[in-house]
Design a protein around this motif. Structure first.
Motif, PDB file in Angstrom:
ATOM      1  N   UNK A  53     -41.052 187.965  38.486  1.00 15.98           N
ATOM      2  CA  UNK A  53     -41.969 188.471  37.474  1.00 15.98           C
ATOM      3  C   UNK A  53     -42.899 187.359  37.018  1.00 15.98           C
ATOM      4  N   UNK A  54     -44.070 187.753  36.576  1.00 15.36           N
ATOM      5  CA  UNK A  54     -45.088 186.796  36.178  1.00 15.36           C
ATOM      6  C   UNK A  54     -46.032 187.440  35.174  1.00 15.36           C
ATOM      7  N   UNK A  55     -46.886 186.634  34.537  1.00 14.44           N
ATOM      8  CA  UNK A  55     -47.902 187.173  33.644  1.00 14.44           C
ATOM      9  C   UNK A  55     -47.591 187.005  32.177  1.00 14.44           C
ATOM     10  N   UNK A  86     -42.390 183.413  36.593  1.00 13.68           N
ATOM     11  CA  UNK A  86     -43.397 182.411  36.907  1.00 13.68           C
ATOM     12  C   UNK A  86     -44.584 182.408  35.962  1.00 13.68           C
ATOM     13  N   UNK A  87     -45.292 181.281  35.961  1.00 17.92           N
ATOM     14  CA  UNK A  87     -46.519 181.110  35.175  1.00 17.92           C
ATOM     15  C   UNK A  87     -47.572 180.474  36.059  1.00 17.92           C
ATOM     16  N   UNK A  88     -48.798 180.919  35.930  1.00 20.42           N
ATOM     17  CA  UNK A  88     -49.900 180.330  36.676  1.00 20.42           C
ATOM     18  C   UNK A  88     -51.197 181.045  36.358  1.00 20.42           C
ATOM     19  N   UNK A  89     -52.165 180.931  37.248  1.00 24.38           N
ATOM     20  CA  UNK A  89     -53.470 181.546  37.042  1.00 24.38           C
ATOM     21  C   UNK A  89     -53.951 182.143  38.361  1.00 24.38           C
ATOM     22  N   UNK A  90     -54.967 182.998  38.281  1.00 21.53           N
ATOM     23  CA  UNK A  90     -55.568 183.534  39.501  1.00 21.53           C
ATOM     24  C   UNK A  90     -56.119 182.395  40.352  1.00 21.53           C
ATOM     25  N   UNK A  91     -56.688 181.375  39.700  1.00 21.35           N
ATOM     26  CA  UNK A  91     -57.325 180.266  40.418  1.00 21.35           C
ATOM     27  C   UNK A  91     -56.324 179.370  41.141  1.00 21.35           C
ATOM     28  N   UNK A  92     -55.118 179.238  40.591  1.00 21.29           N
ATOM     29  CA  UNK A  92     -54.154 178.271  41.137  1.00 21.29           C
ATOM     30  C   UNK A  92     -52.818 178.882  41.531  1.00 21.29           C
ATOM     31  N   UNK A  93     -52.720 180.194  41.422  1.00 20.51           N
ATOM     32  CA  UNK A  93     -51.500 180.944  41.727  1.00 20.51           C
ATOM     33  C   UNK A  93     -50.370 180.544  40.789  1.00 20.51           C
ATOM     34  N   UNK A  94     -49.141 180.388  41.322  1.00 16.77           N
ATOM     35  CA  UNK A  94     -47.967 180.052  40.511  1.00 16.77           C
ATOM     36  C   UNK A  94     -47.834 178.551  40.400  1.00 16.77           C
ATOM     37  N   UNK A 133     -52.992 172.575  46.902  1.00 16.56           N
ATOM     38  CA  UNK A 133     -52.620 173.366  48.074  1.00 16.56           C
ATOM     39  C   UNK A 133     -52.776 174.866  47.829  1.00 16.56           C
ATOM     40  N   UNK A 134     -53.034 175.242  46.586  1.00 18.71           N
ATOM     41  CA  UNK A 134     -53.094 176.668  46.241  1.00 18.71           C
ATOM     42  C   UNK A 134     -54.461 177.083  45.718  1.00 18.71           C
ATOM     43  N   UNK A 135     -55.397 176.163  45.639  1.00 19.79           N
ATOM     44  CA  UNK A 135     -56.671 176.456  44.996  1.00 19.79           C
ATOM     45  C   UNK A 135     -57.834 175.927  45.833  1.00 19.79           C
TER      46      UNK A 135
END
Length: 313
Positions: free
Chosen positions: A87-89, A111-119, A177-179
């Motif tokens: 789960x995230x968000x 998890x926590x993160x952003x659209x730009x950088x994922x998790x 690596x994610x952005x």
């Protein structure tokens, strides 16, 4: 921990990065597993599919997980094949997390993160329910810091706030690596949000000695009342622990003398709930100073969420 014997079902929209990558088709098919496609979300259908297809991982935002738990409580499905929920968000309150671990699965990955950088950080199953409410610690390949808040400028990545769990700062992320480290055809926004490879989230949070990060709110959601900064997320966490509250949202409303005042919008779980009860509840909470307590309460039947389950303050 996906493998070729896993069968997943992501209950969030596939137009969102989380829907595709958090236990969705990309990682599951890469690992050689199977994906069950859910065309429309309905909690009863999700639980029926989980039993029918022996789904090993369910993926969804906390509002969806809450609906599953309520449905499972009323009409239990066989979830013996379920290895975990991703789960995230948004974070879980501890009491809610304990309930989901009992009704659905003890293995929750939050998890926590952003659209730009994922998790970028997450709570592993071993972290829960003790650290529920936090955003966890950095993912293996990422770096997460909480840096000072300045008027009119961003702090440098080295201007970290104390790891005391109390001093607020902006959460910044290093996840090359994610952005893509840029916004397509938008150099102005790129310059505003990306600095030396770090992404400035505009989320305000704290961190403790173990580097567990807790999100307190958005810089642009911040309520300024008589010069004091108030973050809705902290109040929402307190209000949602009231046994008669099903859900709530906190926002600022104009106030001629204070600048802004705090208003709480609540969906009651019990029709006997009153504003006086809520005021006493907030006043009795040791984590809330008097100036943070809501001045106004309004009971509503629904709250605004976006498609990925985040509150639209």
């Amino acid at each position: 921990p996906l493998g070729p014997t896993d069968r997943t079902m992501n209950m969030t929209p596939w137009f969102h990065r989380g829907g595709i990558h958090s236990g969705g088709p990309c990682p599951t098919l890469y690992a050689g597993g199977e994906v069950v496609i859910l065309r429309d979300f309905a909690p009863r259908t999700c639980l029926e599919y989980a039993e029918k297809y022996a789904i090993s991982f369910l993926i969804g935002v906390p509002t969806i997980i809450a609906m599953l738990a309520r449905t499972q409580e009323r009409s239990p499905a066989d979830l013996s094949a379920l290895h975990g929920i991703v789960t995230m968000g948004a974070p879980f309150e501890k009491s809610a997390c304990e309930k989901y671990m009992k009704l659905l699965t003890p293995n929750i990955f939050n998890g926590y993160g952003t659209t730009e950088t994922f998790w970028n950080s997450f709570l592993r199953p071993d972290d829960l329910p003790q650290m529920a409410g936090s955003a966890g610690r950095a993912c293996t390949d990422d770096e997460v810091r909480v840096v000072a808040l300045h008027e009119g400028r961003d702090a440098s990545p080295d201007e970290t706030v104390p790891t005391d769990g109390e001093t607020p700062g902006e959460i910044i992320l290093f996840a090359p690596y994610k952005s893509a480290l840029c916004y397509t055809q938008n150099p102005a926004l790129t310059a505003e949000r990306y600095k030396n490879g770090w992404f400035y989230t505009h989320d305000v949070g704290t961190w403790d000695a173990g580097h567990y990060v807790t999100v307190r709110g958005r810089r642009d959601d911040m309520i300024v009342c008589m010069g004091e900064n108030i973050y809705p997320a902290q109040l929402e966490e307190v209000l949602c622990t009231h046994p008669k509250v099903a859900d709530c949202m906190v926002a600022g409303v104009p106030d001629a003398s204070r600048g802004e005042s705090v208003a709480a919008y609540l969906i009651p779980a019990d029709d006997t709930l009153t504003a006086k009860e809520l005021a006493r509840w907030c006043a009795a909470n040791d984590d809330l100073s008097d100036y943070k307590c809501p001045r106004y309460y309004r009971f509503v039947t629904e709250l605004p969420y976006n498609a990925t389950g985040k509150k639209l303050h």
